[in-house]
Design a protein around this motif. Sequence first.
Motif, short mmCIF file in Angstrom:
data_model
loop_
_atom_site.label_atom_id
_atom_site.label_comp_id
_atom_site.label_asym_id
_atom_site.label_seq_id
_atom_site.Cartn_x
_atom_site.Cartn_y
_atom_site.Cartn_z
N SER A 264 46.21 -22.46 -28.69
CA SER A 264 45.02 -23.08 -27.62
C SER A 264 44.24 -23.68 -27.56
O SER A 264 44.77 -24.62 -28.21
CB SER A 264 45.61 -21.85 -26.83
OG SER A 264 45.69 -22.31 -25.05
N GLY A 288 50.55 -24.81 -28.98
CA GLY A 288 50.17 -24.85 -27.83
C GLY A 288 48.91 -25.50 -27.46
O GLY A 288 48.21 -25.57 -27.48
N THR A 303 48.43 -29.25 -14.45
CA THR A 303 49.30 -28.39 -15.08
C THR A 303 50.11 -27.13 -14.06
O THR A 303 50.98 -26.72 -14.13
CB THR A 303 48.81 -26.84 -15.84
OG1 THR A 303 48.03 -26.44 -14.93
CG2 THR A 303 47.40 -27.17 -16.98
N ALA A 375 53.21 -16.75 -18.13
CA ALA A 375 52.83 -18.21 -19.38
C ALA A 375 54.51 -17.39 -20.97
O ALA A 375 53.75 -18.10 -21.51
CB ALA A 375 51.40 -17.94 -19.81
N ASP A 494 55.84 -25.23 -21.84
CA ASP A 494 54.09 -24.51 -21.69
C ASP A 494 53.69 -24.99 -20.45
O ASP A 494 53.14 -26.29 -19.33
CB ASP A 494 52.96 -24.74 -23.13
CG ASP A 494 52.83 -24.36 -23.22
OD1 ASP A 494 51.58 -23.84 -22.21
OD2 ASP A 494 52.37 -24.06 -24.13
N ARG A 496 50.46 -24.07 -19.36
CA ARG A 496 49.03 -24.02 -19.55
C ARG A 496 48.60 -24.88 -20.50
O ARG A 496 48.15 -25.94 -19.98
CB ARG A 496 48.40 -22.66 -20.92
CG ARG A 496 49.13 -22.01 -20.01
CD ARG A 496 48.24 -21.01 -18.93
NE ARG A 496 48.69 -20.07 -17.80
CZ ARG A 496 49.44 -19.90 -17.41
NH1 ARG A 496 50.23 -20.57 -17.04
NH2 ARG A 496 49.32 -18.95 -16.51
N THR A 497 48.95 -25.21 -21.64
CA THR A 497 48.58 -25.81 -22.24
C THR A 497 49.65 -27.29 -22.72
O THR A 497 50.62 -26.91 -23.04
CB THR A 497 47.69 -26.56 -23.63
OG1 THR A 497 48.67 -25.06 -24.74
CG2 THR A 497 46.66 -25.55 -23.41
N THR A 498 49.81 -28.23 -20.96
CA THR A 498 51.21 -28.94 -21.71
C THR A 498 52.10 -29.36 -22.42
O THR A 498 50.96 -29.59 -23.83
CB THR A 498 50.89 -29.38 -20.19
OG1 THR A 498 50.47 -30.67 -20.05
CG2 THR A 498 50.58 -29.23 -19.02
N ARG A 522 56.50 -20.78 -22.26
CA ARG A 522 56.03 -19.93 -23.23
C ARG A 522 54.90 -20.99 -24.09
O ARG A 522 54.93 -22.22 -23.65
CB ARG A 522 56.84 -19.57 -24.51
CG ARG A 522 56.04 -19.08 -25.63
CD ARG A 522 56.13 -17.96 -25.58
NE ARG A 522 54.77 -17.12 -26.15
CZ ARG A 522 54.49 -15.88 -26.17
NH1 ARG A 522 55.05 -14.92 -25.88
NH2 ARG A 522 53.12 -15.52 -27.02
N HIS A 523 53.73 -19.81 -24.23
CA HIS A 523 52.89 -20.55 -24.08
C HIS A 523 52.21 -19.57 -25.52
O HIS A 523 52.09 -18.50 -25.80
CB HIS A 523 51.50 -20.40 -23.08
CG HIS A 523 50.11 -21.07 -23.38
ND1 HIS A 523 49.95 -22.00 -23.92
CD2 HIS A 523 49.15 -20.17 -24.35
CE1 HIS A 523 48.43 -22.15 -24.27
NE2 HIS A 523 48.10 -21.13 -24.61
#
Length: 556
Positions: A264, A288, A303, A375, A494, A496-498, A522-523
């Motif tokens: 991440s 991620g 996001t 997430a 994902d 969060r961080t796409t 899933r992140h």
Amino acid sequence: MRYAEKITHSPAARATAAALLALALGLTASPALAAPPTGAATKTPGTHPTATDTTSTRPTATDTTGTQTAGTQTAGGPLDRDYNQRLAWGSCRESPDDTVGGDLDKAGVQCADVTVPLDYAAPRGRTITVAISRLKATDTRHRIGAILLNNGGPGGTALESPPHIREAMKEVGSRYDIIGFDPRFVGRSTPLDCGWPVSFTWFSAGAGRAGFDRQVALSKGLAEKCRATNASVLPHVTTRNTARDMDVIRGALGERKISYLGYSYGTYLGTVYTQMFPGRYDRMVLDGAVAPGDYGPRLLKGTVGENDRALAAWAAWAADRHAAYGLGRTRAAVLATVDRVMARAERAPLTIGTAPEVFRVDDTHIPMFLFMGIADDTDRSRASLAEQVSVLAEAAKGRPATPSPEFKEMLRFALSGADSPTGSAQMAIICGDVPAQRDPELYWRDIERTRAAHPLFGPLTENIGPCAFWNAPRENPTRVRHDAPALIVAATGDPRTTYRSSVTLHGQLPSSRLLTLKGANRHAVYGEYGNACVDTKVNRYLATGRLPSKDEVCVK
């Protein structure tokens, strides 16, 4: 408040805070990865370790990005004392009740502090410490080198992670010295505490202007508290300085190059390191990933679609378990329950818990709790979110609502200053790299533009935060100017961080390879999600140092 050089909050509070930070932004890999250490050998900042362990390797390359060149040196330069310091490895246990530190000791992990400059432009000035841990290679005949870990956050710890990562690495784990570290001002490193009344700042603007105005006032007050308590420190809480710290760690370990595993935010940190210190890294796994152009104070912007889809998938899961949670028999019915809870919380805060610990939850809080839970699409995570929504639904009906111990800790973390240092450090890192938009009306216009299509997550992902009132960063943001042969791991869903951001980073690093996990909301995946395909391919790269000949795909 005096700037402390020693963490003062309890081990239990630290464990809760880091796990909840992982859940909260979802920018830390996972609660398992983020559970912090509760014991490490510490030294007085400004002094040097005395025990002999390693011989450092001085840097030779030049820091070519940003507005200053501090952070690299030639032999005999001003950072010589930092790169040549000898590390005093010792127990990770801080106190008799330090169970996490005790577990690290039992696993054979050693801990130490690395002394680094507060300001790399003034390397002979004030120093701080960065806490690190080491699980040494056992297959010394085939040792590859050292691998440094970062679990994201920002503000996540990794000092506790070497045993978990060695397990994930399977056979190749024995060939590495696995190095965890708490970035500057995080965990057991020299800490930062702004004395905030909340431990977390990622709230929604709510359903109307009144909620947004409260968020503006809160954000401004938090920024002012940080300036009042830590003005001399805040300019140095940056990702570029953490990357410089990483290179000092490399030198103090005696490594010519260092491998890296980042999740991440840790992928952004890893990318920054490759740009500032080309030639000093070996194998690099970015899981991620967030492209540098996507990182900044509004890092959740863009996001909202992924979060809407992840919530809908959770709602379908909960509908199949209506007998257990009572949220609705169809996906639409579950989402309608969420809407009713939001509408009730808009009219007046919901009451959760009983005396002596009662929490008031309104429409600026609920989207954040939902955001925390989606997430991860495993049954365990989805069940936890379903239990929380059930409690909120009972409170919305005016009935007694008793949170689970996990939910109570989450409420305490978000709605009180129980762990102000965690939120303070996270926000200082986020605000330290890229300047934020200043005008509150800009945020409000963005919220209103997204509200119709995304009424739940639009006001969250577009909301204002303390960075709007922060001092401008001293350095320019890092841009990708050098290629880097990294393995980028990304799940298509994902939230969060796409996945788009991972694809963008892959395009900026032509020598990289993209390992895609299809079908997972899933992140962060490697070593955490339990996908054998992903784990095997990452471990093959860590073992051989050879990237796949082309991009690869795994399936959930």
